[in-house]
Design an enzyme around this catalytic site. Sequence first.
Site, PDB file in Angstrom:
ATOM      1  N   GLY A   1       0.814  -1.215   0.000  1.00  0.00           N
ATOM      2  CA  GLY A   1       0.000   0.000   0.000  1.00  0.00           C
ATOM      3  C   GLY A   1       0.847   1.266   0.000  1.00  0.00           C
ATOM      4  O   GLY A   1       0.391   2.318  -0.450  1.00  0.00           O
TER       5      GLY A   1
ATOM      6  N   GLU B   1       2.730  -8.128  -1.558  1.00  0.00           N
ATOM      7  CA  GLU B   1       1.492  -8.758  -1.065  1.00  0.00           C
ATOM      8  C   GLU B   1       1.429 -10.255  -1.332  1.00  0.00           C
ATOM      9  O   GLU B   1       0.856 -11.008  -0.542  1.00  0.00           O
ATOM     10  CB  GLU B   1       0.264  -8.075  -1.691  1.00  0.00           C
ATOM     11  CG  GLU B   1      -0.018  -6.671  -1.175  1.00  0.00           C
ATOM     12  CD  GLU B   1       0.651  -5.574  -1.987  1.00  0.00           C
ATOM     13  OE1 GLU B   1       1.625  -5.862  -2.736  1.00  0.00           O
ATOM     14  OE2 GLU B   1       0.206  -4.414  -1.888  1.00  0.00           O
TER      15      GLU B   1
END
Length: 258
Positions: free
Chosen positions: A109, A132
Amino acid sequence: MAEPLVLAEKLEGGVGLLRLNRPQVLNALNTALMKELAEKVREMEADPEIGCLVLMGNGRAFAAGADIQEMAEKSPVDMELSEPFSSWDAIYRCKKPIIAAVHGYALGGGLELAMMCDIIVAAEDAKLGQPEIKLGVIPGAGGTQRLPRAVGKAAAMEMVLTGEPISAERAFQLGLVSKVVAPEVLLEEALKLARSIAEKPRVAVRMAKEAILAAFETPLSEGLRFERRAFYFLFASEDQKEGMKAFMERRPPRFKGR
Ligand code: HXC
């Protein structure tokens, strides 16, 4: 009172500086921090004295991603109902340019947040990546969409499928960042760039940002039509009259932002 999660400062030259402020967890982006960031971006967007924003991280990273601690035990229904990422929209919807000044880690993010900004300037020590996959998920705030648009399919696939970060130099070669500078001068360089944008005629800056972003959303013919309309529209601004008159009179322009 608790320390703010985002520090906001109004600087000389029409620049708003925002600093992510959870350095003890490498600025992991939890819901509260992103809410605060969204509010502060909106305030600066509405402030007529600010022409350009700079976003950076306090401590040794830009941001090491969404807060894993906060997310780990959530169910899809929790996610849907709390919409933890909805406040992120304020960043890419901001009509004023935002420069991300990235040092240390910009992961998950964190990189997605930087890519929502308009320009990324990186320190030589920056590591940019989408890790991720190593957590059993995929990027969820634009990484699978903005990264291939920035670096092309092959490099984006490699980054997202392996989760391995790239260096600032590699990010520069790929076009993900516009400039790589020594860590000590990162803020100074980002502010210099921001001041140079903030002093430009504001309406034209808004139109330019909107037109470039439209390039990622529309077919070429539509984008060209949008650009031409925006170009014609700018002849209604006082700054266009002043800019062209000043050129002909061989003097510096005095822009009003109107
Ligand atoms: C919560 C985090 C965090 C994160 C670091 N920390 N990243 N906490 N969420 N994303 C915390 C650590 O738990 C630790 O807290 C402190 O920050 C310092 O980190 P260390 O791991 O001790 O530092 P270091 O050994 O230097 O390693 C740095 C690192 C590593 C390589 C960046 O922290 C790391 O791999 N972080 C996770 C990166 C990641 O997977 N990001 C993607 C997240 S998912 P304590 O309390 O132990 O000192 C994501 C999805 C986005 O972003 C979806 C859309 C928004």
